[in-house]
Scaffold this motif. Structure first.
Motif, PDB file in Angstrom:
ATOM      1  N   ALA A 103      53.844  63.803  27.899  1.00  0.00           N
ATOM      2  CA  ALA A 103      54.990  62.901  27.915  1.00  0.00           C
ATOM      3  C   ALA A 103      54.540  61.448  27.814  1.00  0.00           C
ATOM      4  O   ALA A 103      55.139  60.647  27.076  1.00  0.00           O
ATOM      5  CB  ALA A 103      55.810  63.125  29.193  1.00  0.00           C
ATOM      6  N   ARG A 104      53.498  61.093  28.541  1.00  0.00           N
ATOM      7  CA  ARG A 104      52.975  59.721  28.456  1.00  0.00           C
ATOM      8  C   ARG A 104      52.493  59.414  27.044  1.00  0.00           C
ATOM      9  O   ARG A 104      52.690  58.306  26.537  1.00  0.00           O
ATOM     10  CB  ARG A 104      51.822  59.534  29.445  1.00  0.00           C
ATOM     11  CG  ARG A 104      52.254  59.294  30.870  1.00  0.00           C
ATOM     12  CD  ARG A 104      51.106  58.694  31.672  1.00  0.00           C
ATOM     13  NE  ARG A 104      51.493  58.396  33.025  1.00  0.00           N
ATOM     14  CZ  ARG A 104      50.733  57.677  33.864  1.00  0.00           C
ATOM     15  NH1 ARG A 104      49.562  57.221  33.471  1.00  0.00           N
ATOM     16  NH2 ARG A 104      51.139  57.435  35.096  1.00  0.00           N
ATOM     17  N   ALA A 105      51.852  60.374  26.405  1.00  0.00           N
ATOM     18  CA  ALA A 105      51.353  60.166  25.049  1.00  0.00           C
ATOM     19  C   ALA A 105      52.503  59.934  24.060  1.00  0.00           C
ATOM     20  O   ALA A 105      52.329  59.255  23.048  1.00  0.00           O
ATOM     21  CB  ALA A 105      50.511  61.356  24.609  1.00  0.00           C
ATOM     22  N   ARG A 106      53.691  60.489  24.372  1.00  0.00           N
ATOM     23  CA  ARG A 106      54.877  60.269  23.531  1.00  0.00           C
ATOM     24  C   ARG A 106      55.606  58.979  23.888  1.00  0.00           C
ATOM     25  O   ARG A 106      56.520  58.560  23.180  1.00  0.00           O
ATOM     26  CB  ARG A 106      55.862  61.434  23.692  1.00  0.00           C
ATOM     27  CG  ARG A 106      55.361  62.774  23.197  1.00  0.00           C
ATOM     28  CD  ARG A 106      56.509  63.792  23.182  1.00  0.00           C
ATOM     29  NE  ARG A 106      57.128  63.972  24.493  1.00  0.00           N
ATOM     30  CZ  ARG A 106      56.767  64.902  25.374  1.00  0.00           C
ATOM     31  NH1 ARG A 106      55.744  65.725  25.095  1.00  0.00           N
ATOM     32  NH2 ARG A 106      57.396  65.015  26.525  1.00  0.00           N
ATOM     33  N   GLY A 107      55.244  58.372  25.012  1.00  0.00           N
ATOM     34  CA  GLY A 107      55.940  57.182  25.467  1.00  0.00           C
ATOM     35  C   GLY A 107      57.110  57.476  26.371  1.00  0.00           C
ATOM     36  O   GLY A 107      57.918  56.583  26.666  1.00  0.00           O
ATOM     37  N   ASP A 108      57.248  58.713  26.841  1.00  0.00           N
ATOM     38  CA  ASP A 108      58.306  59.061  27.786  1.00  0.00           C
ATOM     39  C   ASP A 108      57.889  58.629  29.189  1.00  0.00           C
ATOM     40  O   ASP A 108      56.727  58.757  29.568  1.00  0.00           O
ATOM     41  CB  ASP A 108      58.555  60.572  27.780  1.00  0.00           C
ATOM     42  CG  ASP A 108      59.039  61.069  26.423  1.00  0.00           C
ATOM     43  OD1 ASP A 108      59.529  60.243  25.636  1.00  0.00           O
ATOM     44  OD2 ASP A 108      58.928  62.284  26.163  1.00  0.00           O
ATOM     45  N   GLY A 109      58.855  58.137  29.967  1.00  0.00           N
ATOM     46  CA  GLY A 109      58.538  57.699  31.322  1.00  0.00           C
ATOM     47  C   GLY A 109      58.606  56.192  31.443  1.00  0.00           C
ATOM     48  O   GLY A 109      59.017  55.487  30.516  1.00  0.00           O
ATOM     49  N   PRO A 110      58.177  55.646  32.582  1.00  0.00           N
ATOM     50  CA  PRO A 110      58.374  54.215  32.842  1.00  0.00           C
ATOM     51  C   PRO A 110      57.430  53.289  32.090  1.00  0.00           C
ATOM     52  O   PRO A 110      57.745  52.123  31.884  1.00  0.00           O
ATOM     53  CB  PRO A 110      58.130  54.104  34.355  1.00  0.00           C
ATOM     54  CG  PRO A 110      57.186  55.216  34.661  1.00  0.00           C
ATOM     55  CD  PRO A 110      57.591  56.338  33.736  1.00  0.00           C
ATOM     56  N   PHE A 111      56.264  53.772  31.692  1.00  0.00           N
ATOM     57  CA  PHE A 111      55.293  52.880  31.068  1.00  0.00           C
ATOM     58  C   PHE A 111      55.578  52.702  29.583  1.00  0.00           C
ATOM     59  O   PHE A 111      55.839  53.681  28.876  1.00  0.00           O
ATOM     60  CB  PHE A 111      53.863  53.416  31.246  1.00  0.00           C
ATOM     61  CG  PHE A 111      53.351  53.310  32.645  1.00  0.00           C
ATOM     62  CD1 PHE A 111      52.942  52.090  33.157  1.00  0.00           C
ATOM     63  CD2 PHE A 111      53.290  54.418  33.468  1.00  0.00           C
ATOM     64  CE1 PHE A 111      52.470  51.984  34.458  1.00  0.00           C
ATOM     65  CE2 PHE A 111      52.830  54.322  34.766  1.00  0.00           C
ATOM     66  CZ  PHE A 111      52.416  53.099  35.261  1.00  0.00           C
ATOM     67  N   PRO A 112      55.549  51.461  29.084  1.00  0.00           N
ATOM     68  CA  PRO A 112      55.752  51.242  27.649  1.00  0.00           C
ATOM     69  C   PRO A 112      54.675  51.964  26.837  1.00  0.00           C
ATOM     70  O   PRO A 112      53.510  52.028  27.239  1.00  0.00           O
ATOM     71  CB  PRO A 112      55.630  49.719  27.500  1.00  0.00           C
ATOM     72  CG  PRO A 112      55.783  49.153  28.878  1.00  0.00           C
ATOM     73  CD  PRO A 112      55.290  50.203  29.811  1.00  0.00           C
ATOM     74  N   ALA A 148      51.929  52.266  24.308  1.00  0.00           N
ATOM     75  CA  ALA A 148      50.987  51.329  23.706  1.00  0.00           C
ATOM     76  C   ALA A 148      50.646  51.798  22.297  1.00  0.00           C
ATOM     77  O   ALA A 148      50.202  52.933  22.109  1.00  0.00           O
ATOM     78  CB  ALA A 148      49.724  51.233  24.548  1.00  0.00           C
ATOM     79  N   PRO A 149      50.836  50.951  21.282  1.00  0.00           N
ATOM     80  CA  PRO A 149      50.486  51.363  19.922  1.00  0.00           C
ATOM     81  C   PRO A 149      48.985  51.567  19.782  1.00  0.00           C
ATOM     82  O   PRO A 149      48.182  50.910  20.452  1.00  0.00           O
ATOM     83  CB  PRO A 149      50.980  50.192  19.071  1.00  0.00           C
ATOM     84  CG  PRO A 149      51.018  49.021  20.004  1.00  0.00           C
ATOM     85  CD  PRO A 149      51.361  49.578  21.343  1.00  0.00           C
TER      86      PRO A 149
END
Length: 320
Positions: free
Chosen positions: A49-58, A60-61
């Protein structure tokens, strides 16, 4: 904040928190409300999920400038993600955060690009093994292996042997552990500086960790407990200096910058570690950021800009 007395009581009051920072914190709490816990759904699902950008953290490209080096480690090959300027002035060994359980070396490319461009350092981020699949000492072993490799190969690879180190959260912890391991296991005290950003330095839990409670401002007391349980097998003494650098002999270490926000459950960790670093005869700076939540440097706003500028200035100074 940068240029302020970090022990000014006014920095720790609600009045010191800007409207922008309050709004960012409110948005974080709203984004995390009802979010599943990683220990319920599995660490890998949260990593994905973090790798997809899901969750609170923006999200990062990814940098088109990044390349990967593979080195040998105790558990197999270790990937090092490299973003470097032309003719680097030094090397920054970066260790990412994520509670020793989440995160990845390719999820903070803008941070590495900023340091490469503003400071002129070749940034090398370690893809260390993660808990709970790979508990202690796997992660610290991989970070140590990366540091050993750089001591031997930085001059050939980057044209400079000036080494610095740093990271955020678990990465701040692993950076301190790596500095100590390099001194004690390899006789190396050549790091020019350590940039330790809201690190966890006492795995037996500081008072601020225990007292933070259940507000979902990135890191709750329960999160700290669960991350610690995943990282450390039950037999490990949580005040062993190799897992809790606050209890280590800190003599003869490099200059360090400790950065933390006043709304971070790990506030005490930086306050305590800074004073112990100084008491051991080392040079240190302490950046206190009013209202900053855990991970605040990843969120756009003046607080993050000020903290990142202080980090850049510190790294420039120690590299020379």
């Amino acid at each position: 904040m940068s240029g302020s007395n970090p022990f000014d009581p006014k920095l720790y009051t609600a009045d010191a928190i800007s409207a922008e920072t309050k709004a960012i914190n409110d948005a974080i709490i709203k984004a995390m409300d009802g979010a599943p816990d990683w220990w319920d759904i599995g660490a890998q699902e949260v990593r994905d999920a973090r790798a997809r950008g899901d969750g609170p953290f923006p999200l990062a490209p990814k940098s088109p400038r990044a390349r990967t080096i593979e080195i040998d480690g105790k558990g197999g090959k270790i990937a090092l993600r490299v973003i470097a300027p032309d003719n680097p002035k030094g090397v920054y060994l970066h260790i990412h955060g994520g509670g020793w359980t989440l995160g990845a070396a390719d999820q903070q490319d803008p941070l590495l690009e900023r340091i490469a461009d503003n400071v002129g350092l070749a940034c090398v981020s370690v893809e260390y093994r993660l808990a709970p699949e790979h508990p202690y000492p796997a992660g610290p072993d991989d970070c140590e292996a990366a540091a050993v490799w750089l001591v031997k190969n930085a001059k050939k690879e980057f044209g400079t042997d000036k080494l610095t180190i740093g990271g955020e959260s678990a990465g701040g912890h692993l950076s301190a552990v790596t500095v100590l391991r390099m001194r004690d296991r390899h006789g190396y005290t050549g790091f020019k500086g350590a940039n330790l950003v809201f690190g966890a330095f006492d795995m037996s839990m500081t008072p601020s960790q225990r007292a933070f409670g259940n507000e979902r401002l990135i890191l709750r007391t329960l999160d700290i407990q669960k991350f610690g349980d995943a990282f450390m097998p039950p037999h490990v003494d949580r005040r062993d200096p190799d897992v809790s650098p606050l209890y280590a002999d800190l003599k003869g270490l490099c200059p360090a910058l400790f950065t933390v926000g006043t709304r971070d459950a790990l506030l005490d960790d930086s306050l305590f570690m800074y004073t112990r670093w100084i008491a051991a005869g080392n040079e240190a700076e302490l950046g206190i950021y009013p209202g900053g939540a855990h991970g605040f440097v990843a969120f756009p706003g003046e607080l993050a800009r000020a903290a990142n500028a202080q980090a850049d200035a510190f790294l420039k100074r120690v590299v020379g």
